[in-house]
Design a protein around this motif. Structure first.
Motif, PDB file in Angstrom:
ATOM      1  N   TYR A  60       0.850  -1.182   0.000  1.00 24.68           N
ATOM      2  CA  TYR A  60       0.000   0.000   0.000  1.00 24.68           C
ATOM      3  C   TYR A  60       0.893   1.242   0.000  1.00 24.68           C
ATOM      4  N   LEU A  61       0.700   2.078  -1.005  1.00 26.46           N
ATOM      5  CA  LEU A  61       1.448   3.330  -1.108  1.00 26.46           C
ATOM      6  C   LEU A  61       0.581   4.459  -0.558  1.00 26.46           C
ATOM      7  N   GLN A  62       1.074   5.131   0.473  1.00 30.28           N
ATOM      8  CA  GLN A  62       0.311   6.166   1.150  1.00 30.28           C
ATOM      9  C   GLN A  62       0.928   7.532   0.912  1.00 30.28           C
ATOM     10  N   SER A  63       0.098   8.566   1.021  1.00 32.32           N
ATOM     11  CA  SER A  63       0.568   9.944   0.914  1.00 32.32           C
ATOM     12  C   SER A  63       0.595  10.568   2.291  1.00 32.32           C
ATOM     13  N   ALA A  64       1.719  11.201   2.631  1.00 34.75           N
ATOM     14  CA  ALA A  64       1.852  11.862   3.929  1.00 34.75           C
ATOM     15  C   ALA A  64       1.661  13.370   3.831  1.00 34.75           C
ATOM     16  N   SER A  65       1.247  13.851   2.667  1.00 38.76           N
ATOM     17  CA  SER A  65       1.216  15.303   2.459  1.00 38.76           C
ATOM     18  C   SER A  65      -0.171  15.869   2.235  1.00 38.76           C
ATOM     19  N   GLY A  66      -1.187  15.027   2.174  1.00 33.80           N
ATOM     20  CA  GLY A  66      -2.525  15.544   1.902  1.00 33.80           C
ATOM     21  C   GLY A  66      -2.848  15.684   0.431  1.00 33.80           C
ATOM     22  N   GLY A  67      -1.990  15.152  -0.433  1.00 35.32           N
ATOM     23  CA  GLY A  67      -2.300  15.190  -1.858  1.00 35.32           C
ATOM     24  C   GLY A  67      -1.157  15.749  -2.690  1.00 35.32           C
ATOM     25  N   MET A  68      -1.496  16.208  -3.894  1.00 39.39           N
ATOM     26  CA  MET A  68      -0.531  16.805  -4.806  1.00 39.39           C
ATOM     27  C   MET A  68      -0.836  18.280  -4.960  1.00 39.39           C
ATOM     28  N   TYR A  69       0.238  19.057  -5.153  1.00 36.62           N
ATOM     29  CA  TYR A  69       0.116  20.512  -5.149  1.00 36.62           C
ATOM     30  C   TYR A  69       0.799  21.095  -6.383  1.00 36.62           C
ATOM     31  N   VAL A  96      -5.839  16.358  -5.642  1.00 41.51           N
ATOM     32  CA  VAL A  96      -4.988  17.255  -6.409  1.00 41.51           C
ATOM     33  C   VAL A  96      -5.529  18.663  -6.193  1.00 41.51           C
ATOM     34  N   HIS A  97      -4.749  19.495  -5.529  1.00 41.28           N
ATOM     35  CA  HIS A  97      -5.198  20.818  -5.131  1.00 41.28           C
ATOM     36  C   HIS A  97      -4.989  21.826  -6.255  1.00 41.28           C
ATOM     37  N   ALA A  98      -5.488  23.039  -6.055  1.00 38.07           N
ATOM     38  CA  ALA A  98      -5.406  24.092  -7.065  1.00 38.07           C
ATOM     39  C   ALA A  98      -3.971  24.306  -7.520  1.00 38.07           C
ATOM     40  N   CYS A  99      -3.778  24.385  -8.819  1.00 43.62           N
ATOM     41  CA  CYS A  99      -2.449  24.578  -9.416  1.00 43.62           C
ATOM     42  C   CYS A  99      -2.472  25.868 -10.223  1.00 43.62           C
ATOM     43  N   ARG A 100      -2.473  26.986  -9.537  1.00 45.21           N
ATOM     44  CA  ARG A 100      -2.614  28.265 -10.234  1.00 45.21           C
ATOM     45  C   ARG A 100      -1.348  28.650 -10.992  1.00 45.21           C
TER      46      ARG A 100
END
Length: 284
Positions: A60-69, A96-100
């Protein structure tokens, strides 16, 4: 009196991260020979979940950052050795958060040796308003190897937010060890082009793909995959991959949760035929 300017913070630099895994068959089981995984990823301990297929290693690959930025440049290398069997999956959907300012990107490189089995099944990417994500996967698969790749996306707009994601793009290139091209698959969608019954997803809120590279005798019937997706509440279509490489499954669902169920159902049908045994449920 001395005036002190108000404090401010410079924007964080985008993350650049590379992870590497190498799995080999040893002692009757598939084991990790090499593991290099840094932030933002966390890799859980390996599991051998299947009594009927005890050599199959599930990670299982987990993210420790809350997503991608914005500006993230992540890459992942996976090598599956001769006779080894690896299932790498995510613990949940990836936000995947806002990528302005800059798109987020993920590059994957996969090598499946002779007699190897590799399944990389990602839960859908959940695209927030202004999100932009680019996926690029290159794979080298031996003629007697099996590769299953599953991923997709769903659009999400939280309460009090307006708009939709900017763009989702993916590219997959699959070759044999001698460099001969088996499959080149490219897709791109803009969020602004969706949202009506006649768009690229037929009005659905999520879409995904399952690519199967395998010898013909290890492929399930297309009807079995489509029926499994329908039971999960999704709509799927299956076609033959070019160069007799395997199968291509396209799937739509009402939302990301529905797509997860559909991709999971398709994976189990495909894996059972490829391995000759049904697999246990991967609990998340």
């Amino acid at each position: 009196m001395q005036l002190v300017p108000p404090s401010c913070f410079a924007p964080d630099r985008a993350r650049v991260s590379v992870a590497r895994l190498a799995a080999e068959f040893a002692g009757g089981r598939t084991m990790l020979r090499r593991q290099q995984v840094g932030y933002p990823w966390h890799l859980g301990r390996g599991f051998h979940l299947d009594s009927a297929k005890p050599d199959l290693l599930t990670l299982y690959l987990q993210s420790a950052s809350g997503g991608m930025y914005a500006g993230d440049e992540l890459s992942f290398d996976v090598e599956v050795g001769t006779g080894a069997a690896l299932h790498l999956t995510t613990q949940a959907a990836t936000l995947v958060h806002a990528c302005r300012d800059a798109a987020a990107s993920l590059s994957q490189r996969v090598h499946v040796a002779n007699g190897g089995f590799a399944a990389l099944t990602n839960d859908p990417y959940i695209l927030f308003p202004e999100a932009e994500l680019s996926l690029a996967t290159s794979a080298v698969v031996d003629s007697d190897g099996v590769l299953i790749l599953a991923d997709g996306f769903g659009a999400h707009r939280p309460a009090r937010f307006e708009g939709t994601f900017k763009r989702f793009a993916s590219e997959l290139r699959v070759t044999r060890p001698d460099g001969s091209l088996l499959l080149l698959d490219r897709a791109a969608l803009r969020g602004g082009d969706l949202g009506n019954p006649y768009d690229a997803l037929g009005g659905a809120g999520a879409g995904g793909s399952v690519i199967v590279i395998a010898p013909a005798e290890r492929l399930p019937a297309a009807e079995a995959i489509e029926a499994a997706a329908e039971r999960a509440g999704c709509f799927a279509g299956v076609s033959a991959a070019p160069n007799d490489a395997g199968l291509v499954v396209r799937m739509t669902a009402p939302d990301g949760g529905g797509l997860t169920r559909g991709l999971t159902a398709a994976f189990h049908v495909i894996a059972e035929t490829a391995l000759g045994v049904p697999l246990a449920v991967r609990r998340k």
